[in-house]
Design an enzyme around this catalytic site. Sequence first.
Site, short mmCIF file in Angstrom:
data_model
loop_
_atom_site.label_atom_id
_atom_site.label_comp_id
_atom_site.label_asym_id
_atom_site.label_seq_id
_atom_site.Cartn_x
_atom_site.Cartn_y
_atom_site.Cartn_z
CE1 TYR A 104 -43.95 56.26 70.35
CE2 TYR A 104 -42.98 58.42 70.72
CZ TYR A 104 -42.86 57.10 70.30
OH TYR A 104 -41.66 56.63 69.84
CE LYS A 175 -41.16 57.81 66.41
NZ LYS A 175 -40.36 58.20 67.57
#
Length: 565
Positions: A104, A175
């Site tokens: 991420y 996510k």
Amino acid sequence: METDNKYARPVYIPYSGTVLLEMSLLNKGSAFSEEERTHLNLHGLVPQTIETIEEQAERVYSQYRLLKADIDKHVYLRNLQDTNETLFYHLVVNHLTEMMPIIYTPVVGEACEHFSEIYRASRGLFISYPNKDRIDEMLRNVTKQKVKVIVVTDGERILGLGDQGIGGMGIPIGKLSLYTACGGISPAYTLPVVLDVGTNNQALLNDPLYMGWRQPRITGKEYEDFVDAFVQAVKRRWPDVLLQFEDFAQKNASPILKRYRDEICSFNDDIQGTAAVTVGCLIAASRANGGRLRDQRVVFLGAGSAGCGIAEQIIAEMKHEGLSDEQARQRVFMVDRFGLLTDKMPNLLEFQSPLVQKTETLAGWEVTNDEISLLDTVRNAKPTILIGVSAQPGLFTEEVIRTMQSHCEHPIVMPLSNPTSRVEATPADILRWTDGKALVATGSPFMPVHMNDQIYPIAQCNNSYIFPGIGLGVLACGARRVTDSMLMAASSALADCSPLAQNGKGALLPELSQIEKVSRTIAFAVAKAAQADEVAVKVSDEELLSLIDKNYWYPKYRSYKHASS
């Protein structure tokens, strides 16, 4: 324990041979047992040695460590995810602090910029505007039958990088990886989606490798109708899904959230998730300084949808702690590129208007020109908290920070912009300018700062502390909506996990090694709030904890039997 019994039971599957090996959710590679290899037609398709997941993880981690560039590490992990998801999550969970920045922020930003170059295998759903009449068909093409969490973006405002077109798909993928790694939500229940409505990024339109729809972005009613067609199709296919909106431009983010939050179980992580984790961090920081959030004065640099969402959540918490709405709003100051937001400023966006300062209350301020700058605001408002969501690097200057500390010995400074290249100031600079007295939290990961023979851990005010727990709580209690009270409960639960607030030492937020405990704590608080708001069925605390256990997925191999046997 029910969880242990679940993993001991075999799973009956209709797949075998190479088809099974190509299914990332079921593939075990060299870990298939002798019996499985016989009954599932795998002999000769995998090496002879039967390995444990720990042995497999040792091999892939060794391969991972040979890579030098972070983007190469990201590509490697994504390839592993597309090959064997259980092994991928086993590896990530056991190296979460090391690998979260790779899967991420900040590295996912680079992956989005180069999405069409590094693309290898399809993951998720690409819904392009030319196919607007086939959305139901596209949702039926998804092989996952029990999708429970969707993250959707239109790629227009990716982190601080702007319009990345379908490259924005990297964000929903990343996510949802964190929903699983941090919140225990099975990857079998998740679906990343990008709404391909074109791009205004000329570099992408000129790129021969770009894989998206090569047209300028649709706008206005065309855009609104397309988003609505998607949401209605989702409601038909998976009516109980949790729908998270991600990285929409500020002109669309708030209207979309406002339109759909009472129609489908949904939230916007940029607005509400960022606000919830920030408020949790601020509650903890206020406690560490011996006060409450209601006692603070807050200056924002950046008045977009994310900044205004955080501000509204801070105001809600201040009201919860006893202030009136007017009193709370007088303690929050929003600065954008045109200066401090006031009631005399033209062309304000709808979500900015409630956050302006009245001009008459600023009559005694000493300012340098008509546009009230960040420095002017800090000098006159005397904030105890400074938050950066501007995506403009270096704007928290030494003069700004030193001016802030001149009236506040332990300033709370939170440069939250992502990725690292967009941060308003580095933690090392902030601590140096305040002689180590500032409390610092950032949006991107930073190493601890060594100064004056002390080590200062830097809390990453990352939404991953919040949204996995919210998701787990929603799934566990079957919430029909995500309410403001549920978000406030998440913030309060996160603050309760703060080492600094609880023990007077350590970071503002717990280490990532504690993320399962944090997510479970938040899930319980969120579910209780959902019950109180009557958007979930009331059950006992013991049953609720059992439901959280039942919904928490661990990356362990299950034994398989062929469905025909």
